[in-house]
Design a protein around this motif. Sequence first.
Motif, PDB file in Angstrom:
ATOM      1  N   ASP A  81      49.853  38.786  39.436  1.00 32.72           N
ATOM      2  CA  ASP A  81      48.469  39.057  39.832  1.00 32.72           C
ATOM      3  C   ASP A  81      48.030  38.098  40.929  1.00 32.72           C
ATOM      4  O   ASP A  81      47.282  38.469  41.841  1.00 32.72           O
ATOM      5  CB  ASP A  81      47.536  38.908  38.624  1.00 32.72           C
ATOM      6  N   LYS A  85      46.475  39.223  44.670  1.00 30.96           N
ATOM      7  CA  LYS A  85      45.175  38.773  45.181  1.00 30.96           C
ATOM      8  C   LYS A  85      45.319  38.115  46.553  1.00 30.96           C
ATOM      9  O   LYS A  85      44.518  38.353  47.460  1.00 30.96           O
ATOM     10  CB  LYS A  85      44.548  37.781  44.200  1.00 30.96           C
ATOM     11  N   GLU A 117      41.286  44.218  28.563  1.00 24.48           N
ATOM     12  CA  GLU A 117      41.114  43.297  29.683  1.00 24.48           C
ATOM     13  C   GLU A 117      42.225  43.486  30.718  1.00 24.48           C
ATOM     14  O   GLU A 117      41.959  43.491  31.914  1.00 24.48           O
ATOM     15  CB  GLU A 117      41.105  41.854  29.188  1.00 24.48           C
ATOM     16  N   TYR A 118      43.457  43.662  30.235  1.00 25.08           N
ATOM     17  CA  TYR A 118      44.575  43.879  31.162  1.00 25.08           C
ATOM     18  C   TYR A 118      44.379  45.184  31.932  1.00 25.08           C
ATOM     19  O   TYR A 118      44.577  45.237  33.151  1.00 25.08           O
ATOM     20  CB  TYR A 118      45.904  43.921  30.405  1.00 25.08           C
ATOM     21  N   LYS A 120      41.616  46.722  32.635  1.00 27.77           N
ATOM     22  CA  LYS A 120      40.537  46.562  33.600  1.00 27.77           C
ATOM     23  C   LYS A 120      41.032  45.815  34.839  1.00 27.77           C
ATOM     24  O   LYS A 120      40.732  46.213  35.979  1.00 27.77           O
ATOM     25  CB  LYS A 120      39.367  45.804  32.979  1.00 27.77           C
ATOM     26  N   ASN A 121      41.784  44.745  34.643  1.00 31.74           N
ATOM     27  CA  ASN A 121      42.280  43.964  35.777  1.00 31.74           C
ATOM     28  C   ASN A 121      43.234  44.781  36.645  1.00 31.74           C
ATOM     29  O   ASN A 121      43.191  44.707  37.883  1.00 31.74           O
ATOM     30  CB  ASN A 121      42.992  42.704  35.281  1.00 31.74           C
ATOM     31  N   ASP A 124      41.309  47.216  38.696  1.00 27.90           N
ATOM     32  CA  ASP A 124      40.619  46.518  39.782  1.00 27.90           C
ATOM     33  C   ASP A 124      41.541  46.365  40.993  1.00 27.90           C
ATOM     34  O   ASP A 124      41.117  46.538  42.135  1.00 27.90           O
ATOM     35  CB  ASP A 124      40.139  45.142  39.313  1.00 27.90           C
TER      36      ASP A 124
END
Length: 347
Positions: A81, A85, A117-118, A120-121, A124
């Motif tokens: 990740d 980014k 949560e994973y 969602k990330n 994104d």
Amino acid sequence: MKNYIISIRDEKKNDAGPKAKRDIEFFLKDTFEVFTLKYQIETGLMSRLQKVKLAYFTIPTFFKKHRDIDNIVLQYPLYSDYLIKILVRYIRKYTKAKLYFVIHDLESLRLFKDNLEYVKNELDFLNQTDGLIVHNTSMINWLKKSGCIAKMVNLEIFDYANPQDINSEWKYDGSICYAGNLAKADFLKQLSLKNQKLVLYGPNPANEYAKNTEYAGQYTPEELPKYLKQSFGLVWDGDSLDSCTGVFGEYMKYNNPHKVSLYLSSGLPVIIWKKAALAEFIESNNLGITIDSLNDVDEILNKLSLEEYRQKKENVMKMAAKLRSGFYIKKAVDVIMRRDIVSGYGS
């Protein structure tokens, strides 16, 4: 027009990377250059140091020098990740390039499907792109339902750079082959075909299989097609004969197993679970047989006529030529890039 593919190479494994990603580089080589990120995927001190070097030197330096890039295709996932980014930041900072992801795997659908949560990330990251090339309509529908707003193009099936001669043998004997990591194919220990021969290829074979099952060794992805001389290639996962089970069995409802492309590009019709995402593609193009249970295989193949097999084989030979030419990835890239040119963000 300047186009780049971004791929990774695992320094520790000392190989050219997963075949599906290498094949995409190969098929797009006439119109795309490759920017390779080299680091160990496994966590550890060396992996962290390599990623820091990439983040603070290699990646920003590259995009400062290549501000005139028009299109970037990133082979997703990068298994970091942090690096995604960094890449998105510097692509947007130094270039006006369109950024597209070719999805190879979605961990939100595989190992982390219950981790909100994973999921969602990951969504994104996908939503920051200018477009996604996605396995099939099942995966596209799941992404849309889960909140992905990026435009998406259906790949349909992975191409396969196959250096071996196509198996053009039309003789039908009902034999089946299975290629893969045999340690992950527990169903094979239960499978006992009465009338058909099953030939296995891959690492980690069991000590014993049923009498009609033969282990034939392990080969590289480039060598293996030379040995696939059976009538069908089997695509199945899990520990059950009645259904594809477990994490990877459930994943077949959404992904395009590269194994299918291996078989088809080698000239073999496939046998695949009826609930697999690729089952519709196999049925609509008459490229094999879809089944509910492996317990049905003997009866289905016994009833298959030579003419029915001939039709499937004929269709597979045409499909093999397409897969060996990179037809599907070239089409998907063309469609997603052309949408931007013609209509901004497409439809």
